[in-house]
Scaffold this active site. Sequence first.
Site, PDB file in Angstrom:
ATOM      1  N   ARG A 135    -121.857  62.485  -9.434  1.00 26.45           N
ATOM      2  CA  ARG A 135    -122.791  61.743 -10.272  1.00 26.45           C
ATOM      3  C   ARG A 135    -122.928  60.297  -9.811  1.00 26.45           C
ATOM      4  NH1 ARG A 135    -124.574  62.754 -15.356  1.00 26.45           N
ATOM      5  NH2 ARG A 135    -124.565  64.902 -14.618  1.00 26.45           N
ATOM      6  N   SER A 191    -124.717  38.901 -23.514  1.00 25.55           N
ATOM      7  CA  SER A 191    -124.882  40.337 -23.707  1.00 25.55           C
ATOM      8  C   SER A 191    -125.164  40.615 -25.179  1.00 25.55           C
ATOM      9  CB  SER A 191    -123.606  41.074 -23.268  1.00 25.55           C
ATOM     10  OG  SER A 191    -123.771  42.471 -23.324  1.00 25.55           O
ATOM     11  N   LYS A 206    -117.153  39.938 -18.861  1.00 25.19           N
ATOM     12  CA  LYS A 206    -117.626  39.440 -20.157  1.00 25.19           C
ATOM     13  C   LYS A 206    -116.450  38.981 -20.992  1.00 25.19           C
ATOM     14  CE  LYS A 206    -120.845  43.298 -19.977  1.00 25.19           C
ATOM     15  NZ  LYS A 206    -119.953  44.187 -19.189  1.00 25.19           N
ATOM     16  N   TYR A 252    -112.875  46.141 -22.088  1.00 25.30           N
ATOM     17  CA  TYR A 252    -112.760  47.515 -21.594  1.00 25.30           C
ATOM     18  C   TYR A 252    -111.321  47.894 -21.262  1.00 25.30           C
ATOM     19  CZ  TYR A 252    -117.836  47.041 -20.880  1.00 25.30           C
ATOM     20  OH  TYR A 252    -119.184  46.827 -21.028  1.00 25.30           O
ATOM     21  N   HIS A 299    -120.012  38.559 -24.960  1.00 27.87           N
ATOM     22  CA  HIS A 299    -120.144  40.019 -24.820  1.00 27.87           C
ATOM     23  C   HIS A 299    -120.945  40.556 -26.013  1.00 27.87           C
ATOM     24  CE1 HIS A 299    -117.891  44.025 -23.760  1.00 27.87           C
ATOM     25  NE2 HIS A 299    -119.160  44.215 -24.036  1.00 27.87           N
ATOM     26  N   ASP A 332    -119.780  46.365 -13.030  1.00 24.68           N
ATOM     27  CA  ASP A 332    -119.903  45.746 -14.350  1.00 24.68           C
ATOM     28  C   ASP A 332    -118.614  45.958 -15.140  1.00 24.68           C
ATOM     29  OD1 ASP A 332    -121.610  44.514 -16.508  1.00 24.68           O
ATOM     30  OD2 ASP A 332    -121.046  46.388 -17.492  1.00 24.68           O
ATOM     31  N   GLY A 367    -122.811  60.167 -27.239  1.00 26.48           N
ATOM     32  CA  GLY A 367    -121.587  60.116 -28.018  1.00 26.48           C
ATOM     33  C   GLY A 367    -121.546  58.967 -28.997  1.00 26.48           C
TER      34      GLY A 367
END
Length: 244
Positions: free
Chosen positions: A232, A130, A81, A52, A86, A47, A185
């Site tokens: 993770r 989105s 996006k 970003y 977005h 994604d 956060g």
Amino acid sequence: MATAIKFFQLNTGAKIPSVGLGTWQADPGVVAKAITTAIEVGYRHIDCAEAYKNQAEIGSALKKLFEDGVVKREELWITSKLWFIHWPVSMKRGTGEFKAENLDHPNIPSTWKALEALYDSGKAKAIGVSNFSSKKLQDLLDIARIPPAVNQVELHPGWQQAKLHAFCASKGIHLSGYSPLGSPGVLKSDILKNPIVKEIAEKLGKTTGQVALRWGIQAGHSVLPKSTNEARIKENFDVFDWIG
């Protein structure tokens, strides 16, 4: 053993993987390694977003994986996006920071028309939006020639969005959940510390993260956990072969 839900079929007929790697706040310099680890583990959904600011590095990492024969391009689902879709807002001319006073009303119909042309060209398996509310989705459906296949929004056990989930289900729109483990956060939610989730995890012998992700998949939407930590990343993908 329960049947593993590894894909969801969209209204275009395309199948979106149920677990994807989120790349929001995955910094340049580390995101390439995260992508490589994820693909090697078995992720087939990445994604991304122009906002970003790490898509160039992601693209380079994927190109190397293709060249090395680790995975084929056609085996991957890559989400990206663009603005207006977005988030259903635009920025006032001359502003750059995402603040309420800088936001303006976007021309969503013209943007959607461009996406429809992209889908018609065969360059996209599906087009979607989105952070759209039910009302904004209905407004889009009223003018769309091709309905959105996906609406990506924040979704997790602490923010279940039941009304939006029902609306999307009634319109054949798949929900894809970002921040499926919460976001202490930015979004001020931390599902990993939720007492009910912790109780279930202890009962099943799984982590709270795995329980939260499995909840999302069983609720019928794909999940997009973000991590650059190798352990993770592997843990977040181990959500299929156990009874929940």
